[in-house]
Write an enzyme that holds these catalytic residues in place. Structure first.
Site, PDB file in Angstrom:
ATOM      1  N   CYS A  65       0.806  -1.226   0.000  1.00 15.69           N
ATOM      2  CA  CYS A  65       0.000   0.000   0.000  1.00 15.69           C
ATOM      3  C   CYS A  65       0.844   1.283   0.000  1.00 15.69           C
ATOM      4  O   CYS A  65       0.560   2.231  -0.743  1.00 15.69           O
ATOM      5  CB  CYS A  65      -0.927  -0.006   1.214  1.00 15.69           C
TER       6      CYS A  65
ATOM      7  N   HIS B 173      -3.118   6.222   4.477  1.00 15.35           N
ATOM      8  CA  HIS B 173      -1.698   6.366   4.793  1.00 15.35           C
ATOM      9  C   HIS B 173      -1.228   7.742   4.301  1.00 15.35           C
ATOM     10  O   HIS B 173      -1.579   8.174   3.195  1.00 15.35           O
ATOM     11  CB  HIS B 173      -0.861   5.322   4.054  1.00 15.35           C
TER      12      HIS B 173
HETATM   13  P1  NAP Z   1      -7.717  -9.343   7.621  1.00 19.74           P
HETATM   14  O1  NAP Z   1      -8.715  -8.266   7.757  1.00 19.74           O
HETATM   15  O2  NAP Z   1      -7.107  -9.912   8.853  1.00 19.74           O
HETATM   16  O3  NAP Z   1      -8.360 -10.528   6.758  1.00 19.74           O
HETATM   17  C1  NAP Z   1      -7.694 -11.727   6.507  1.00 19.74           C
HETATM   18  C2  NAP Z   1      -8.499 -12.559   5.539  1.00 19.74           C
HETATM   19  O4  NAP Z   1      -7.767 -13.756   5.235  1.00 19.74           O
HETATM   20  C3  NAP Z   1      -9.840 -13.011   6.108  1.00 19.74           C
HETATM   21  O5  NAP Z   1     -10.771 -13.129   5.076  1.00 19.74           O
HETATM   22  C4  NAP Z   1      -9.485 -14.378   6.658  1.00 19.74           C
HETATM   23  O6  NAP Z   1     -10.599 -15.235   6.785  1.00 19.74           O
HETATM   24  C5  NAP Z   1      -8.573 -14.876   5.562  1.00 19.74           C
HETATM   25  N1  NAP Z   1      -7.757 -15.988   6.021  1.00 19.74           N
HETATM   26  C6  NAP Z   1      -6.936 -16.021   7.099  1.00 19.74           C
HETATM   27  N2  NAP Z   1      -6.392 -17.255   7.225  1.00 19.74           N
HETATM   28  C7  NAP Z   1      -6.892 -18.007   6.229  1.00 19.74           C
HETATM   29  C8  NAP Z   1      -6.738 -19.364   5.842  1.00 19.74           C
HETATM   30  N3  NAP Z   1      -5.943 -20.203   6.504  1.00 19.74           N
HETATM   31  N4  NAP Z   1      -7.414 -19.794   4.748  1.00 19.74           N
HETATM   32  C9  NAP Z   1      -8.219 -18.972   4.080  1.00 19.74           C
HETATM   33  N5  NAP Z   1      -8.417 -17.682   4.393  1.00 19.74           N
HETATM   34  C10 NAP Z   1      -7.757 -17.204   5.459  1.00 19.74           C
HETATM   35  O7  NAP Z   1      -6.492  -8.882   6.743  1.00 19.74           O
HETATM   36  P2  NAP Z   1      -6.459  -7.869   5.495  1.00 19.74           P
HETATM   37  O8  NAP Z   1      -6.136  -6.529   5.957  1.00 19.74           O
HETATM   38  O9  NAP Z   1      -7.667  -8.057   4.665  1.00 19.74           O
HETATM   39  O10 NAP Z   1      -5.158  -8.367   4.750  1.00 19.74           O
HETATM   40  C11 NAP Z   1      -5.035  -9.626   4.213  1.00 19.74           C
HETATM   41  C12 NAP Z   1      -3.761  -9.744   3.376  1.00 19.74           C
HETATM   42  O11 NAP Z   1      -3.679  -8.709   2.431  1.00 19.74           O
HETATM   43  C13 NAP Z   1      -2.450  -9.672   4.148  1.00 19.74           C
HETATM   44  O12 NAP Z   1      -1.595 -10.676   3.637  1.00 19.74           O
HETATM   45  C14 NAP Z   1      -1.828  -8.370   3.850  1.00 19.74           C
HETATM   46  O13 NAP Z   1      -0.436  -8.460   3.747  1.00 19.74           O
HETATM   47  C15 NAP Z   1      -2.420  -8.057   2.519  1.00 19.74           C
HETATM   48  N6  NAP Z   1      -2.578  -6.625   2.442  1.00 19.74           N
HETATM   49  C16 NAP Z   1      -1.958  -5.997   1.465  1.00 19.74           C
HETATM   50  C17 NAP Z   1      -2.030  -4.662   1.396  1.00 19.74           C
HETATM   51  C18 NAP Z   1      -1.243  -3.972   0.393  1.00 19.74           C
HETATM   52  O14 NAP Z   1      -0.355  -3.300   0.788  1.00 19.74           O
HETATM   53  N7  NAP Z   1      -1.513  -4.075  -0.870  1.00 19.74           N
HETATM   54  C19 NAP Z   1      -2.758  -3.929   2.295  1.00 19.74           C
HETATM   55  C20 NAP Z   1      -3.408  -4.594   3.291  1.00 19.74           C
HETATM   56  C21 NAP Z   1      -3.294  -5.960   3.363  1.00 19.74           C
HETATM   57  P3  NAP Z   1     -11.374 -15.404   8.208  1.00 19.74           P
HETATM   58  O15 NAP Z   1     -12.238 -14.187   8.349  1.00 19.74           O
HETATM   59  O16 NAP Z   1     -12.144 -16.644   7.986  1.00 19.74           O
HETATM   60  O17 NAP Z   1     -10.340 -15.523   9.261  1.00 19.74           O
HETATM   61  N1  12T Z   2       2.243  -5.685   7.624  1.00 23.64           N
HETATM   62  O1  12T Z   2       0.915  -6.200   2.055  1.00 23.64           O
HETATM   63  O2  12T Z   2       0.652  -3.979   8.733  1.00 23.64           O
HETATM   64  O3  12T Z   2       2.943  -6.458   2.699  1.00 23.64           O
HETATM   65  O4  12T Z   2       0.029  -2.302   7.492  1.00 23.64           O
HETATM   66  C1  12T Z   2       0.602  -4.422   4.102  1.00 23.64           C
HETATM   67  C2  12T Z   2       0.291  -3.752   5.264  1.00 23.64           C
HETATM   68  C3  12T Z   2       1.992  -5.923   5.291  1.00 23.64           C
HETATM   69  C4  12T Z   2       1.798  -6.101   2.887  1.00 23.64           C
HETATM   70  C5  12T Z   2       0.486  -3.442   7.644  1.00 23.64           C
HETATM   71  C6  12T Z   2       1.691  -5.259   6.459  1.00 23.64           C
HETATM   72  C7  12T Z   2       1.449  -5.475   4.133  1.00 23.64           C
HETATM   73  C8  12T Z   2       0.837  -4.178   6.426  1.00 23.64           C
END
Ligand code: NAP
Ligand code: 12T
Length: 338
Positions: free
Chosen positions: A131, A244
């Site tokens: 992000c 951010h």
């Molecule tokens: P979050 O709100 O904690 O959501 C996590 C999601 O992953 C939920 O849907 C969860 O399902 C699912 N999950 C967790 N463990 C799983 C498993 N074993 N099998 C299947 N699904 C599973 O997190 P988030 O903020 O959405 O972020 C999720 C991912 O996106 C992270 O890896 C993060 O690094 C990435 N991300 C990237 C950016 C970016 O910079 N582009 C920004 C934010 C996040 P449940 O609800 O069933 O637990």
């Molecule tokens: N730890 O997608 O905590 O690599 O804000 C994005 C956001 C990892 C990532 C955070 C993180 C990622 C966070």
């Protein structure tokens, strides 16, 4: 018009939820939407185009007949399941850090390096950058084209939503506890985040930097396709829910005035210049939240070096920083390749 079967992996998370909304808002041509999460979410439903869709457990068989997979289930889950999905013919757009630096995986911000998508067939995976990197490179790219960037020094002020839904809840609960004179609990972050700043995002590595800081360094070079740009970062978590903010210092090869930079950025795709200090106008996280653009302001000369500018860059980390960028990549995919 052709329609596609789309799977959202991590559908119940902060990013997954926004992906579903973004597909609906942008009228992505979805034939069938599959919602995938962990076994904990089986039984939940999420609404899409007025229809309640059941969440299914993500497993080896989830991707049969799926054209596009939008992934944000966490790095280790993506590492395992993105190749499984790709093997069954699904093109994966992955939001985790699992594949970003893989030379056979394009790392894409459509406004910056849309053409890199053409290499998606090597692994069937396209990575969405971090992000903090995304919002910075949409601003850096047109300036780099105009005056060639030598070095970037960035400090970030990152919202808790970047960590996911548990962190949003933690900040809410801490604020409520403080106002009620109750004990403040922390589970997601190592210290209280309410009314505090933590110079710590993701984990620390041997060089003293955090992984989040090194993502900004390495991903910027890959997306701008220029290893000669020097980048150094300090990434800080602040008690903001969405959006951010970044203080960015840029040193150029050639002279570029703040007026020239504003003129260039006014024409840049995905960028809005908000820069009128006389009227107290500058980008703010509370204004960027829920918006698609990346906002830039406080553009001024760095008077300490020959060709330098300082600026303040703000975007919604869950939208342009994650869900919107991923859907934009999918839009290019279907327009050009699928
Ligand atoms: P979050 O709100 O904690 O959501 C996590 C999601 O992953 C939920 O849907 C969860 O399902 C699912 N999950 C967790 N463990 C799983 C498993 N074993 N099998 C299947 N699904 C599973 O997190 P988030 O903020 O959405 O972020 C999720 C991912 O996106 C992270 O890896 C993060 O690094 C990435 N991300 C990237 C950016 C970016 O910079 N582009 C920004 C934010 C996040 P449940 O609800 O069933 O637990
Ligand atoms: N730890 O997608 O905590 O690599 O804000 C994005 C956001 C990892 C990532 C955070 C993180 C990622 C966070």
């Amino acid at each position: 018009m052709k329609e596609y079967t789309v799977a959202v992996a991590g559908a119940t998370g902060a990013v997954g939820n926004e992906m579903i909304k973004t597909l609906e808002q942008r009228k992505f041509p979805v034939k069938t939407l599959k919602l995938l999460a962990s076994s904990r979410s089986v039984g939940k439903t999420i609404s899409f185009r007025g229809e309640e869709i059941k969440v299914e457990e993500l497993n080896e068989n989830s991707f049969k007949g799926v054209d596009i997979g939008l992934f944000s289930p966490g790095g280790s889950v993506s590492l395992k399941f993105a190749p499984i999905a790709a093997a069954s013919g699904c093109v994966v757009v992955d939001n985790t850090s699992a594949f970003r630096m893989d030379p056979d995986v394009p790392l894409v911000v459509p406004e910056v390096n849309e053409d890199a998508i053409k290499n998606y067939k090597k692994k069937g995976i396209i990575a969405n950058p971090n992000c903090s990197t995304i919002q910075m490179v949409v601003v850096l790219k047109p300036l780099h084209d105009a005056a060639k960037i030598k070095r970037v020094v960035v400090s970030t002020y990152q919202a808790v939503s970047g960590t996911g839904k548990k962190a949003i809840h933690e900040l809410e609960q801490q604020i409520l506890a403080i106002y009620a004179n109750k004990k403040v609990e922390n589970k997601v972050y190592p210290y209280q985040i309410a009314f505090n700043c933590l110079p710590h995002i993701d984990s620390f590595i041997e060089n003293g930097y955090t992984k989040e800081e090194m993502k900004m360094v390495n991903e910027t070079k890959k997306i701008l396709e220029d290893d000669s740009i020097a980048v150094t970062a300090t990434t800080v978590r602040v008690p903001v829910f969405y959006g951010h903010s970044e203080s960015v210092n840029i040193e150029f090869e050639r002279e570029i005035t703040p007026d020239e930079a504003r003129k260039i950025l006014k024409k840049a795709p995905g960028v809005k210049v908000v820069d009128d200090p006389s009227k107290n106008l500058y980008p703010l996280a509370i204004h960027a939240a829920g918006k698609d653009d990346t906002f830039v302001g406080r553009i001024r000369k760095d008077e300490s070096i020959a060709h330098g500018l300082n600026m303040w860059i703000v975007a919604d980390n869950i939208r342009k920083g994650a869900a919107l960028n991923a859907v934009q990549i999918a839009e290019v995919l279907i327009k050009k390749y699928l």
